[in-house]
Design an enzyme around this catalytic site. Sequence first.
Site, short mmCIF file in Angstrom:
data_model
loop_
_atom_site.label_atom_id
_atom_site.label_comp_id
_atom_site.label_asym_id
_atom_site.label_seq_id
_atom_site.Cartn_x
_atom_site.Cartn_y
_atom_site.Cartn_z
N SER A 135 -5.38 -27.44 28.79
CA SER A 135 -4.54 -28.17 27.82
C SER A 135 -3.20 -27.45 27.75
O SER A 135 -3.11 -26.27 28.15
CB SER A 135 -5.22 -28.12 26.46
OG SER A 135 -4.35 -28.51 25.43
N TYR A 148 -9.59 -23.85 19.50
CA TYR A 148 -9.37 -24.73 20.66
C TYR A 148 -8.39 -24.04 21.63
O TYR A 148 -8.67 -23.94 22.83
CB TYR A 148 -8.81 -26.07 20.20
CG TYR A 148 -8.53 -27.07 21.32
CD1 TYR A 148 -9.59 -27.66 22.01
CD2 TYR A 148 -7.23 -27.43 21.67
CE1 TYR A 148 -9.35 -28.59 23.03
CE2 TYR A 148 -6.99 -28.35 22.68
CZ TYR A 148 -8.05 -28.92 23.36
OH TYR A 148 -7.81 -29.83 24.37
N LYS A 152 -9.07 -22.62 25.49
CA LYS A 152 -8.29 -23.08 26.65
C LYS A 152 -7.54 -21.89 27.30
O LYS A 152 -7.43 -21.82 28.51
CB LYS A 152 -7.32 -24.19 26.23
CG LYS A 152 -8.02 -25.47 25.73
CD LYS A 152 -8.87 -26.14 26.81
CE LYS A 152 -9.42 -27.49 26.39
NZ LYS A 152 -10.23 -28.14 27.43
N THR A 183 -6.63 -40.75 23.90
CA THR A 183 -8.10 -40.84 23.93
C THR A 183 -8.61 -40.66 22.49
O THR A 183 -7.82 -40.44 21.57
CB THR A 183 -8.73 -39.71 24.79
OG1 THR A 183 -8.58 -38.48 24.09
CG2 THR A 183 -8.09 -39.62 26.17
N1 LIG Z 1 -6.70 -36.15 24.94
C1 LIG Z 1 -5.84 -35.17 24.94
O1 LIG Z 1 -4.74 -35.29 24.35
C2 LIG Z 1 -6.13 -33.89 25.68
C3 LIG Z 1 -5.07 -32.97 25.80
C4 LIG Z 1 -5.30 -31.77 26.46
C5 LIG Z 1 -6.55 -31.50 27.01
N2 LIG Z 1 -7.55 -32.41 26.87
C6 LIG Z 1 -8.85 -32.05 27.45
O2 LIG Z 1 -9.32 -33.10 28.26
C7 LIG Z 1 -10.76 -33.09 28.27
C8 LIG Z 1 -11.26 -34.49 27.96
O3 LIG Z 1 -10.83 -34.85 26.66
P1 LIG Z 1 -10.64 -36.37 26.17
O4 LIG Z 1 -9.30 -36.47 25.59
O5 LIG Z 1 -11.06 -37.31 27.21
O6 LIG Z 1 -11.66 -36.35 24.92
P2 LIG Z 1 -12.92 -37.26 24.57
O7 LIG Z 1 -12.59 -38.70 24.71
O8 LIG Z 1 -13.40 -36.77 23.24
O9 LIG Z 1 -13.98 -36.89 25.71
C9 LIG Z 1 -14.65 -35.67 25.73
C10 LIG Z 1 -15.80 -35.78 26.71
O10 LIG Z 1 -16.50 -34.53 26.75
C11 LIG Z 1 -17.89 -34.78 26.64
N3 LIG Z 1 -18.58 -33.66 26.02
C12 LIG Z 1 -18.35 -33.10 24.80
N4 LIG Z 1 -19.22 -32.11 24.57
C13 LIG Z 1 -20.02 -32.04 25.66
C14 LIG Z 1 -21.12 -31.22 26.04
N5 LIG Z 1 -21.60 -30.27 25.22
N6 LIG Z 1 -21.70 -31.41 27.24
C15 LIG Z 1 -21.23 -32.37 28.09
N7 LIG Z 1 -20.21 -33.17 27.79
C16 LIG Z 1 -19.62 -33.01 26.60
C17 LIG Z 1 -18.00 -36.07 25.80
O11 LIG Z 1 -19.20 -36.80 26.07
P3 LIG Z 1 -20.52 -36.69 25.17
O12 LIG Z 1 -20.07 -36.56 23.75
O13 LIG Z 1 -21.25 -37.94 25.48
O14 LIG Z 1 -21.23 -35.47 25.68
C18 LIG Z 1 -16.81 -36.85 26.31
O15 LIG Z 1 -17.16 -37.60 27.45
C19 LIG Z 1 -11.18 -32.03 27.25
O16 LIG Z 1 -11.49 -30.83 27.92
C20 LIG Z 1 -9.93 -31.85 26.40
O17 LIG Z 1 -9.87 -30.58 25.80
C21 LIG Z 1 -7.37 -33.60 26.21
#
Ligand SMILES: NC(=O)c1ccc[n+]([C@@H]2O[C@H](COP(=O)([O-])OP(=O)(O)OC[C@H]3O[C@@H](n4cnc5c(N)ncnc54)[C@H](OP(=O)(O)O)[C@@H]3O)[C@@H](O)[C@H]2O)c1
Length: 259
Positions: A135, A148, A152, A183
């Site tokens: 991130s 968080y 990261k 998301t």
């Molecule tokens: N969206 C943003 O703005 C943003 C920015 C920077 C970085 N990121 C990073 O991008 C990645 C994806 O985030 P996103 O935005 O797509 O969020 P999201 O929609 O909340 O998706 C998170 C995913 O992680 C899975 N997950 C959570 N805990 C888990 C566990 N213990 N075991 C296996 N799977 C697990 C969830 O599925 P289940 O709950 O079904 O397990 C879900 O599919 C994350 O690492 C996040 O930190 C996101």
Amino acid sequence: MSKVIWITGAGRGIGKAIAEAYDQKENTLILSGRTVSDLEKVAEGITTHTFVYPLDVTDELAIVNTVREVIDAHGKVDILVNNAGMSQRSLAAETDTHVGEKIMDVNFFGAVHLTRALLPQFLANDSGDIVVISSLSGKFGFPQRSFYAASKHALHGYFESLDLELSKTNINVLLVCPGRINTDISKHALTSDGKTHGQVDNAQKNGMSAEKCAAKIKTAVERRKKEVYIGNSEVLMIYFKRYIPGLFRFIASRIKPNG
Ligand SMILES: NC(=O)c1ccc[n+]([C@@H]2O[C@H](COP(=O)([O-])OP(=O)(O)OC[C@H]3O[C@@H](n4cnc5c(N)ncnc54)[C@H](OP(=O)(O)O)[C@@H]3O)[C@@H](O)[C@H]2O)c1
């Protein structure tokens, strides 16, 4: 060329978009996460060979067993995308350490355990791509993101070290730093007592689409980049922190953490 691509957190958000970006007929996709119904829904929308392997990345034993099943069934993994993650919406002073441990277990140790379990096969094949979804919070701290951001930042320390150790191999490690991507991440983010935040923040809604983010991740993998920053104007904060730290502090301490 046919590739086996394993994506964690593939049931929604960025992980789902990455799976869809790799939907090409020669590829085999392995989709993991905890919510099987989400994974199956994603798999239904994909035309190439797609397999659902439910996995909680905090369960070390399940990781070892699932790695064995995947290698037995598909022979290899070419691209591992450590995407599963969860965010935080709470002040450091008020946040229970157990909440932080949970965030570290998913965001940091989850990626480490799965990568370690797959390393022997990457080394044996002397090829592969290990992708880590960090991130912008892996490059600087931010209000209400203490644990968080710590999780990261930890990814950068571990995976940059690993990449250096692999420098004589054909295995590449890519650290991806998205900014605000549209998301539901804020909905599932943990608050001070471990409950979920439950709402989609405005900043998230106004962020880059997950599809555009996934396309940029795919390009960075193809170009064998080491680190990539993805987002809109918030990416500038990386450069403010590096070159004008006073300006970084001024802005970062005033941005509304929940948008
Ligand atoms: N969206 C943003 O703005 C943003 C920015 C920077 C970085 N990121 C990073 O991008 C990645 C994806 O985030 P996103 O935005 O797509 O969020 P999201 O929609 O909340 O998706 C998170 C995913 O992680 C899975 N997950 C959570 N805990 C888990 C566990 N213990 N075991 C296996 N799977 C697990 C969830 O599925 P289940 O709950 O079904 O397990 C879900 O599919 C994350 O690492 C996040 O930190 C996101």
